[in-house]
Design a protein around this motif. Structure first.
Motif, mmCIF file in Angstrom:
data_model
loop_
_atom_site.group_PDB
_atom_site.id
_atom_site.type_symbol
_atom_site.label_atom_id
_atom_site.label_comp_id
_atom_site.label_asym_id
_atom_site.label_seq_id
_atom_site.Cartn_x
_atom_site.Cartn_y
_atom_site.Cartn_z
ATOM 1 N N GLU A 324 -101.044 -10.637 127.148
ATOM 2 C CA GLU A 324 -102.373 -10.999 125.887
ATOM 3 C C GLU A 324 -102.351 -12.291 125.471
ATOM 4 O OE1 GLU A 324 -104.392 -8.672 124.466
ATOM 5 O OE2 GLU A 324 -103.503 -6.851 124.565
ATOM 6 N N PHE A 325 -101.479 -13.032 125.153
ATOM 7 C CA PHE A 325 -101.524 -14.485 124.533
ATOM 8 C C PHE A 325 -101.819 -15.472 125.717
ATOM 9 C CE2 PHE A 325 -100.611 -17.692 121.299
ATOM 10 C CZ PHE A 325 -101.179 -16.976 120.252
ATOM 11 N N ARG A 326 -101.763 -15.370 127.192
ATOM 12 C CA ARG A 326 -101.816 -16.216 127.898
ATOM 13 C C ARG A 326 -103.265 -16.864 127.968
ATOM 14 N NH1 ARG A 326 -97.565 -17.800 130.718
ATOM 15 N NH2 ARG A 326 -98.873 -18.766 132.290
ATOM 16 N N LEU A 327 -104.135 -15.931 127.506
ATOM 17 C CA LEU A 327 -105.575 -16.269 127.292
ATOM 18 C C LEU A 327 -105.973 -17.599 126.595
ATOM 19 C CD1 LEU A 327 -108.691 -15.593 127.946
ATOM 20 C CD2 LEU A 327 -108.678 -14.483 125.912
ATOM 21 N N PHE A 328 -105.114 -17.537 125.789
ATOM 22 C CA PHE A 328 -105.184 -18.806 124.689
ATOM 23 C C PHE A 328 -104.169 -19.692 125.046
ATOM 24 C CE2 PHE A 328 -105.466 -14.732 122.409
ATOM 25 C CZ PHE A 328 -106.950 -14.401 122.219
ATOM 26 N N THR A 379 -97.476 -12.299 122.367
ATOM 27 C CA THR A 379 -98.040 -10.933 122.635
ATOM 28 C C THR A 379 -97.300 -9.608 121.795
ATOM 29 O OG1 THR A 379 -98.697 -11.667 124.840
ATOM 30 C CG2 THR A 379 -98.204 -9.432 124.691
ATOM 31 N N ASP A 380 -96.066 -9.722 121.854
ATOM 32 C CA ASP A 380 -95.733 -9.089 121.119
ATOM 33 C C ASP A 380 -95.781 -8.576 119.448
ATOM 34 O OD1 ASP A 380 -94.376 -7.672 123.258
ATOM 35 O OD2 ASP A 380 -92.219 -7.985 122.844
ATOM 36 N N HIS A 381 -95.768 -9.876 118.927
ATOM 37 C CA HIS A 381 -96.029 -10.075 117.736
ATOM 38 C C HIS A 381 -97.508 -9.784 117.184
ATOM 39 C CE1 HIS A 381 -97.362 -12.455 114.029
ATOM 40 N NE2 HIS A 381 -96.235 -12.187 113.604
ATOM 41 N N SER A 382 -98.303 -10.310 117.900
ATOM 42 C CA SER A 382 -99.729 -10.008 117.652
ATOM 43 C C SER A 382 -100.580 -8.663 117.979
ATOM 44 C CB SER A 382 -100.594 -11.204 118.006
ATOM 45 O OG SER A 382 -100.098 -12.314 117.299
ATOM 46 N N TYR A 383 -99.775 -8.146 119.190
ATOM 47 C CA TYR A 383 -100.664 -7.004 119.756
ATOM 48 C C TYR A 383 -99.761 -5.667 119.929
ATOM 49 C CZ TYR A 383 -103.953 -10.578 120.450
ATOM 50 O OH TYR A 383 -104.946 -11.731 120.394
ATOM 51 N N PHE A 406 -101.902 -2.389 130.027
ATOM 52 C CA PHE A 406 -102.984 -2.938 131.260
ATOM 53 C C PHE A 406 -102.160 -4.117 131.978
ATOM 54 C CE2 PHE A 406 -105.888 -5.576 133.133
ATOM 55 C CZ PHE A 406 -106.911 -4.593 133.716
ATOM 56 N N ALA A 407 -101.889 -4.004 132.927
ATOM 57 C CA ALA A 407 -100.869 -4.853 133.775
ATOM 58 C C ALA A 407 -101.537 -5.611 135.110
ATOM 59 C CB ALA A 407 -99.713 -4.229 134.300
ATOM 60 N N ARG A 408 -102.937 -5.343 135.180
ATOM 61 C CA ARG A 408 -103.625 -6.214 136.343
ATOM 62 C C ARG A 408 -103.821 -7.716 135.941
ATOM 63 N NH1 ARG A 408 -109.016 -8.133 138.025
ATOM 64 N NH2 ARG A 408 -108.871 -8.272 140.133
ATOM 65 N N LEU A 413 -108.723 -18.848 136.808
ATOM 66 C CA LEU A 413 -107.684 -19.923 136.447
ATOM 67 C C LEU A 413 -106.606 -19.788 137.340
ATOM 68 C CD1 LEU A 413 -107.731 -20.606 132.603
ATOM 69 C CD2 LEU A 413 -109.421 -21.476 134.614
ATOM 70 N N ASP A 414 -106.775 -19.617 138.445
ATOM 71 C CA ASP A 414 -105.846 -19.536 139.655
ATOM 72 C C ASP A 414 -104.648 -18.647 139.399
ATOM 73 O OD1 ASP A 414 -107.199 -21.614 141.233
ATOM 74 O OD2 ASP A 414 -106.141 -23.278 140.115
ATOM 75 N N GLY A 415 -104.947 -17.445 138.787
ATOM 76 C CA GLY A 415 -103.790 -16.403 138.397
ATOM 77 C C GLY A 415 -103.147 -16.768 137.023
ATOM 78 N N ARG A 416 -103.403 -17.953 136.572
ATOM 79 C CA ARG A 416 -102.166 -18.081 135.530
ATOM 80 C C ARG A 416 -102.346 -17.740 134.198
ATOM 81 N NH1 ARG A 416 -103.339 -23.558 134.012
ATOM 82 N NH2 ARG A 416 -105.399 -23.562 134.848
ATOM 83 N N LEU A 417 -103.672 -16.812 134.077
ATOM 84 C CA LEU A 417 -103.677 -16.099 132.816
ATOM 85 C C LEU A 417 -102.724 -14.704 132.833
ATOM 86 C CD1 LEU A 417 -107.540 -16.494 132.510
ATOM 87 C CD2 LEU A 417 -105.838 -17.424 131.179
ATOM 88 N N GLY A 418 -102.640 -14.050 134.091
ATOM 89 C CA GLY A 418 -101.886 -12.864 133.963
ATOM 90 C C GLY A 418 -102.785 -11.908 133.534
ATOM 91 N N ALA A 419 -102.212 -10.774 133.174
ATOM 92 C CA ALA A 419 -103.124 -9.544 132.648
ATOM 93 C C ALA A 419 -103.311 -9.982 130.892
ATOM 94 C CB ALA A 419 -102.395 -8.354 132.638
ATOM 95 N N CYS A 420 -104.078 -10.776 130.842
ATOM 96 C CA CYS A 420 -104.294 -11.492 129.473
ATOM 97 C C CYS A 420 -105.353 -10.661 128.507
ATOM 98 C CB CYS A 420 -104.862 -12.916 129.740
ATOM 99 S SG CYS A 420 -106.617 -12.963 130.570
ATOM 100 N N HIS A 421 -105.563 -11.050 127.327
ATOM 101 C CA HIS A 421 -106.368 -10.599 126.434
ATOM 102 C C HIS A 421 -107.740 -10.538 126.913
ATOM 103 C CE1 HIS A 421 -106.762 -9.660 122.242
ATOM 104 N NE2 HIS A 421 -107.975 -10.546 122.398
#
Length: 500
Positions: A324-328, A379-383, A406-408, A413-421
């Motif tokens: 989740e938090f990688r978006l930010f 990600t754990d704390h907020s979501y 959701f894990a896709r 951004l070249d995949g650096r966001l992961g399965a983000c928010h």
């Protein structure tokens, strides 16, 4: 569907006839007012019914979204903003495969958008309900008041106007959706982030009782709210920054743009303020607007109300994304600036043993940087932990709850966001957005949409997806398969036990 013929279609509502456009079996009615414009003499007041109209109202284009600050330039390439904002913002959109032809038979899905209670609109292209309607539902998306307009605790005691707007929209659905082919006795609300937090609150509010029967909360649960004291302090300081007296009348005289600017300035001030306790649950985060536990509209923190039995008759599908938090962190360029010192400081501020927590989070991430670990913690704390706590509370009461992760990964951004928010939203709607990339996975989208629709119809998303219970079953949604797992991330989850 581009280039196909359009046909006009008209439906009668309680306030007048609305004219939409039908294409390939799905009719769209955009910008239908469910309440009067909440400005002028109605500013900072609960929503009032719209004025009836004569003749047919053209509903071929979206209505205005609520006034809002917009996103920072760093987020602009990832997050789409509404085309038009303004005062006539309490409107909704309806997509139906059978307006006037299947009265009361189809399940209804009502979307409540996210955007940190400050931004967003139900009319964004990614929330187009055409595919959901084509698959056999009536889909509704709505706008509600944002920022200070919707979530201040006002000096006269008025609070949670944005939530009351959502209730007004659901009342409109109850009274009008049968004419569009929807079943008012089978309404599912679904939403993401601030929308999901809103839905958890609605599940506990007396005024929302009976207006919906199932709920889907994506990346948002019942922890995020302001106490009465924090709400009062925020409003007092906002009035001071705006240069007016601390009265509802004075705040109502401030132009919307000036109030938005004052709210942004207050957010920056709160983020810099290290005084312990001054901003309560929002200390150091800069969050100025959240639902307020005012004792009237919202009587308790939603997660606590859920644990006491509120909403137990409502089936719930809830979940989060893996990163989740990688978006930010990534989009704002913060990921590489997180140090071990910053990481330890945040862990300690949450009431965790910093050394123990770092060891637990690093166990499955041996190559992780401090920024990677910080993202996992936030990600754990907020979501994730809030969602698990809601699921655990409901499981203890025998209330049916289904949990997913959701894990896709997003290719942006070249995949650096992961399965983000926000990475899953377009797949649920069957639309495209910047986070999905040029080639969204159709099979995953079809299966997720089918699961969401099955839940809306029958209260169970998939035959082999069990409700959350003692084995902590969570369905992982990946790019190529759905995999049932028991207590994923259990080591990290156990760290948060006892942490409020």
């Amino acid at each position: 569907m581009r280039g196909t013929a359009l046909a006009s279609v008209t439906v009668s509502t309680a306030y007048g006839k609305v004219r939409g456009q039908e294409r390939e079996g799905v009719a769209a009615f955009l910008g239908i007012p469910y309440a009067a414009p909440p400005f002028g003499p109605l500013r900072f007041r609960p929503a009032r019914p719209p004025e009836p109209w004569a003749g047919e109202r053209d509903c071929g284009r979206p209505g205005q979204a609520a006034p809002q600050p917009g996103y920072s330039s760093a987020m602009a390439e990832l997050l789409v903003e509404p085309v038009e904002t303004g005062e006539d913002c309490l409107n909704l959109n309806v997509w139906s495969p059978a307006p006037g032809r299947a009265a009361g038979r189809l399940p209804v899905l009502v979307w409540i958008h996210g955007g940190a209670f400050r931004n967003g609109s139900g009319s964004l292209p990614g929330y187009d309900g055409t595919r959901l309607a084509a698959d056999g539902a009536v889909c509704v998306t709505l706008n509600y008041r944002l920022g200070a307009e919707g979530f201040l605790l006002l000096p006269d005691g008025t609070a949670n106007l944005g939530l009351l707007d959502q209730i007004a929209a659901l009342e409109w659905v109850r009274d009008n959706i049968a004419a569009f082919g929807g079943d008012p006795d089978n309404v599912t609300v679904f939403g993401q982030s601030a929308g999901a937090i809103s839905i958890t609150a609605l599940m506990t509010m007396e005024r929302a009782e009976g207006l919906f029967h199932r709920a889907i909360t994506q990346s948002g649960a019942g922890h995020h709210c302001h106490s009465l004291e924090t709400g009062r302090r925020i409003t007092e300081r906002l009035a001071a920054i705006a240069g007016v007296e601390h009265t509802t009348e004075a705040l109502a005289a401030v132009p919307p743009a000036r109030l938005i600017a004052a709210n942004a300035a207050l957010g920056q001030e709160m983020a810099r303020d290290t005084a312990p306790g001054r901003w309560g649950e929002s200390a150091g985060g800069g969050t100025t607007v959240l639902p307020v536990v005012d004792g009237t509209t919202l009587r308790a923190r939603p997660v606590d109300a859920v644990a006491a039995g509120a909403g137990r008759d409502i089936d719930l599908l809830t979940g989060t994304t893996t990163d989740e938090f990688r978006l930010f962190l990534v989009a704002l360029g913060m990921a590489d600036r997180i140090t071990d010192e910053v990481l330890h400081g945040f862990l300690a501020s949450f009431g965790l043993d910093a050394a123990q927590a770092v060891a637990a989070y690093r166990a499955d991430r041996p190559e992780a940087t401090p920024g990677d670990l910080f993202s996992a913690v936030m990600t754990d704390h907020s979501y994730r932990i809030p969602a698990i706590r809601v699921a655990e509370a409901r499981a203890a009461l025998g209330a049916r709850t289904f949990v997913y992760e959701f894990a896709r990964p997003s290719p942006a951004l070249d995949g650096r966001l992961g399965a983000c928010h926000m990475a899953e939203i377009g797949l649920v709607f069957g639309t495209t957005d910047p986070l999905l990339g040029a080639e969204p996975p159709k099979e995953l989208s079809d299966r997720m949409r089918a699961a969401w629709l099955a839940f809306a119809r029958e209260g169970r998303p998939e035959p082999d997806w069990p409700p959350y219970g003692p084995d902590r079953s969570v369905l992982h949604l990946t790019g190529d398969a759905f995999r049932l797992r028991q207590d994923p991330g259990g080591r990290e989850r156990s760290l948060w036990e006892g942490v409020r």
